[in-house]
Design an enzyme around this catalytic site. Structure first.
Site, short mmCIF file in Angstrom:
data_model
loop_
_atom_site.label_atom_id
_atom_site.label_comp_id
_atom_site.label_asym_id
_atom_site.label_seq_id
_atom_site.Cartn_x
_atom_site.Cartn_y
_atom_site.Cartn_z
N GLY A 20 21.51 9.05 6.77
CA GLY A 20 21.77 10.00 7.83
C GLY A 20 20.75 9.86 8.95
N PHE A 23 18.99 14.65 13.09
CA PHE A 23 17.65 15.09 13.47
C PHE A 23 16.64 14.85 12.35
CE2 PHE A 23 20.37 17.58 16.30
CZ PHE A 23 19.75 17.33 17.51
N GLU A 179 28.86 30.24 22.67
CA GLU A 179 28.78 29.23 23.73
C GLU A 179 30.16 28.64 24.03
OE1 GLU A 179 25.60 26.53 22.62
OE2 GLU A 179 24.10 28.06 23.03
N ALA A 324 18.35 22.46 14.52
CA ALA A 324 17.76 21.15 14.80
C ALA A 324 16.23 21.12 14.63
CB ALA A 324 18.17 20.72 16.21
C1 LIG Z 1 28.52 22.53 17.76
C2 LIG Z 1 27.11 22.69 17.21
C3 LIG Z 1 26.15 23.35 18.00
C4 LIG Z 1 24.84 23.49 17.52
N1 LIG Z 1 23.93 24.12 18.34
C5 LIG Z 1 22.64 24.17 17.95
C6 LIG Z 1 21.64 24.70 18.82
O1 LIG Z 1 21.94 25.14 19.93
N2 LIG Z 1 20.34 24.70 18.40
C7 LIG Z 1 19.99 24.19 17.17
O2 LIG Z 1 18.80 24.16 16.84
N3 LIG Z 1 20.90 23.71 16.31
C8 LIG Z 1 22.22 23.68 16.68
N4 LIG Z 1 23.16 23.16 15.83
C9 LIG Z 1 22.75 22.77 14.46
C10 LIG Z 1 22.05 21.43 14.47
O3 LIG Z 1 22.79 20.49 15.21
C11 LIG Z 1 21.88 21.00 13.01
O4 LIG Z 1 21.08 21.95 12.36
C12 LIG Z 1 21.25 19.63 12.93
O5 LIG Z 1 22.08 18.67 13.52
C13 LIG Z 1 20.96 19.26 11.46
O6 LIG Z 1 20.38 17.99 11.43
P1 LIG Z 1 20.62 17.03 10.17
O7 LIG Z 1 19.76 15.85 10.40
O8 LIG Z 1 20.47 17.79 8.92
O9 LIG Z 1 22.15 16.66 10.23
P2 LIG Z 1 23.00 15.95 11.36
O10 LIG Z 1 22.35 16.05 12.68
O11 LIG Z 1 24.36 16.52 11.18
O12 LIG Z 1 23.00 14.42 10.92
C14 LIG Z 1 23.60 13.98 9.74
C15 LIG Z 1 23.85 12.50 9.88
O13 LIG Z 1 24.31 12.01 8.63
C16 LIG Z 1 25.36 11.11 8.83
N5 LIG Z 1 26.18 11.11 7.62
C17 LIG Z 1 26.82 12.16 7.07
N6 LIG Z 1 27.44 11.78 5.93
C18 LIG Z 1 27.19 10.47 5.77
C19 LIG Z 1 27.55 9.52 4.79
N7 LIG Z 1 28.31 9.83 3.75
N8 LIG Z 1 27.13 8.24 4.93
C20 LIG Z 1 26.36 7.89 6.00
N9 LIG Z 1 25.98 8.76 6.95
C21 LIG Z 1 26.38 10.04 6.85
C22 LIG Z 1 26.09 11.67 10.05
O14 LIG Z 1 26.85 10.65 10.69
C23 LIG Z 1 24.94 12.17 10.89
O15 LIG Z 1 24.48 11.18 11.78
C24 LIG Z 1 24.49 23.00 16.26
C25 LIG Z 1 25.45 22.35 15.47
C26 LIG Z 1 26.74 22.18 15.94
C27 LIG Z 1 27.77 21.48 15.11
#
Ligand SMILES: Cc1cc2nc3c(=O)[nH]c(=O)nc-3n(C[C@H](O)[C@H](O)[C@H](O)COP(=O)(O)OP(=O)(O)OC[C@H]3O[C@@H](n4cnc5c(N)ncnc54)[C@H](O)[C@@H]3O)c2cc1C
Length: 435
Positions: A20, A23, A179, A324
């Site tokens: 993944g 962030f 939003e 994030a």
């Molecule tokens: C519409 C929306 C608005 C948001 N607004 C805000 C905001 O204003 N402020 C804020 O702080 N947070 C916001 N968030 C939440 C924030 O985006 C998440 O908390 C953050 O992205 C989490 O980071 P992460 O690294 O855990 O997951 P993600 O950023 O979701 O990254 C996960 C990664 O894993 C990859 N992945 C998943 N499954 C697999 C697999 N099986 N094999 C290979 N790769 C895989 C995906 O492609 C992705 O690149 C928002 C979320 C959304 C959906």
């Protein structure tokens, strides 16, 4: 410890696999940039996505390229790191292998940061009628659905059908729902209607439905009242304490009534990725993996889980939030901890979450934010929200391009990216069928 016995000593250059590149995963990779290790970052997309601005793509304010950046280009200068494009489908904890597109990749350390998807509270069939926005594809599909609804309404002569086409329901009053509702209202009232001949701003109706007593429960009550007022000024009908009991093709039913609406957007619940199933380890009720104090999973000191896919207890009553900054901080801390362990240094201080506050924007001139003790609203809040989002966008090009798009949109009310491209989403197909 199970699965750890034959690996107690560090290999000279251990294999670190990060699943993944969101962030959490990217922050972890960057924290390991100087580590003597072979790092493999795996993602099913070739880009890192700035999800907080996805709804701006869905409402035709920004284009996908503004909020996404190729993972390879982000990590191109990090010599110890390779990037693999592929979908992880299984993890063998004992053999220390990750299965990607059928190939097994060995690891000494593993970080699983695969995020979350939408949760429909056990009613997964609602997803077909009320898509959520989590990926670029989701956003461009919803954008096409919204734009198609206006196109159909322009030529529809039946009053009831026209009303349904121009009714947009957003389910969920958290930041994403607020939003999204504000952006659709603005799109309908200020931008789109100038382009059409038979649609006036009064024709469109945007309804935001929240089951709880107020919007934005993570913010103080006065800011949620402010957000509600700002939405109502934009013409959004806000309904609180109204649980959705059914979602069907072109309608939403609450305890009070059934609303005919062709565009229904889900912003109400999340469900963690399948990490808990792959790792065969305890999860909470939304599927997040229950982790130890150092983000490792029970019984495995070298397997870590971060971001939206972890249930990490901060206090007796609270968990690390699914935002994030929390994902970035956890990824960074895990990366630094592994780097220290590999180098035989003392591992960093225990993880401490620095809460940077919460904010939500409403349209193009209002936002509410709580940053520490400071509460901000109105235009100042919006400027702060814009600065924070542009600042945290990865890549110089994206920052400049988003800043220019916003400045242009602000000055002219124009939405530059109103293209209907690719496969129409389920909603557009539904509109076609109904016609
Ligand atoms: C519409 C929306 C608005 C948001 N607004 C805000 C905001 O204003 N402020 C804020 O702080 N947070 C916001 N968030 C939440 C924030 O985006 C998440 O908390 C953050 O992205 C989490 O980071 P992460 O690294 O855990 O997951 P993600 O950023 O979701 O990254 C996960 C990664 O894993 C990859 N992945 C998943 N499954 C697999 C697999 N099986 N094999 C290979 N790769 C895989 C995906 O492609 C992705 O690149 C928002 C979320 C959304 C959906």
């Amino acid at each position: 410890m199970p699965g750890e016995s034959q690996h107690n000593n560090e290999t000279p250059e251990p294999n670190i696999v990060i699943v993944g590149a969101g962030f959490a995963g990217l922050s972890c990779a960057r924290a390991l940039k100087d580590a003597r290790a072979k790092i493999t970052v795996i993602d099913r997309h070739n880009y890192h996505l700035f999800q907080p601005l996805l709804y701006q793509v869905a409402t035709a304010s920004l284009s996908p390229a503004d909020i996404a950046q190729p993972i390879r280009s982000i990590l191109k200068d990090q010599a110890n790191t390779r990037v693999l494009l592929g979908e992880v489908t299984a993890i063998d904890k004992q053999m220390r292998q990750v299965t990607v597109n059928g190939t097994k990749i060995p690891f000494d350390y593993l970080i699983v940061a695969t995020g979350a998807r939408h949760g429909y509270f056990g009613k997964d069939h609602w997803a077909e009628h009320a898509p959520g926005i989590k990926t670029v594809d989701d956003a461009t599909r919803v954008r096409a659905d919204i734009l198609m609804a206006f196109e159909r309404a322009e030529v529809e002569t039946d009053t009831a059908r026209r009303k349904a086409l121009l009714t947009f329901v957003v389910i969920g009053g958290g930041p994403t729902g607020v939003e999204m509702a504000g952006a659709i209202a603005e799109l309908a009232r200020n931008s789109i209607t100038r382009d059409f001949r038979s649609i006036t701003p009064r024709c469109a109706s945007v309804i935001l439905i929240e089951a709880g007593p107020r919007l934005l429960p993570a913010l103080p009550e006065n800011l949620s009242v402010e957000a509600r007022n700002a939405l109502e000024r934009l013409g959004v009908e806000v309904r609180t304490e109204e649980a959705v009991i059914n979602v069907a093709s072109a309608s939403v039913t609450t305890a009070k009534e059934t609303i005919a609406a062709h565009t229904i957007i889900w912003a109400a619940g999340v469900r963690a990725s399948a990490a808990g199933t792959w790792l065969d380890t305890p999860t909470d009720r939304v599927g997040r993996v229950v982790a130890n104090r150092d983000f490792s999973i029970p019984g495995y000191r070298r397997i870590f889980v971060a971001g939206d896919t972890v249930a990490y207890r901060l206090t007796e009553t609270s968990f690390l939030p699914g935002v994030a900054p929390a994902a970035k901080q956890a990824g960074d801390w895990i990366g630094k901890t592994i780097a220290a362990r590999i180098a035989g240094r003392i591992v960093p201080e225990p993880f401490r979450y620095a809460d940077l506050g919460s904010m939500a924007t409403i349209g193009r001139r209002e936002a509410v934010a709580k940053l520490g003790r400071m509460e901000v609203k109105g235009l100042i809040g919006w400027l702060l929200w814009s600065l924070a989002h542009v600042y945290f966008l990865i890549g110089f090009r994206n920052r400049v391009s988003v800043a220019i798009s916003w400045a242009w949109s602000y000055a002219t009310y124009q939405r530059g990216v109103r293209l209907i491209t690719g496969q129409p989403g389920a909603l557009s197909q539904k509109i076609e069928e109904a016609a």
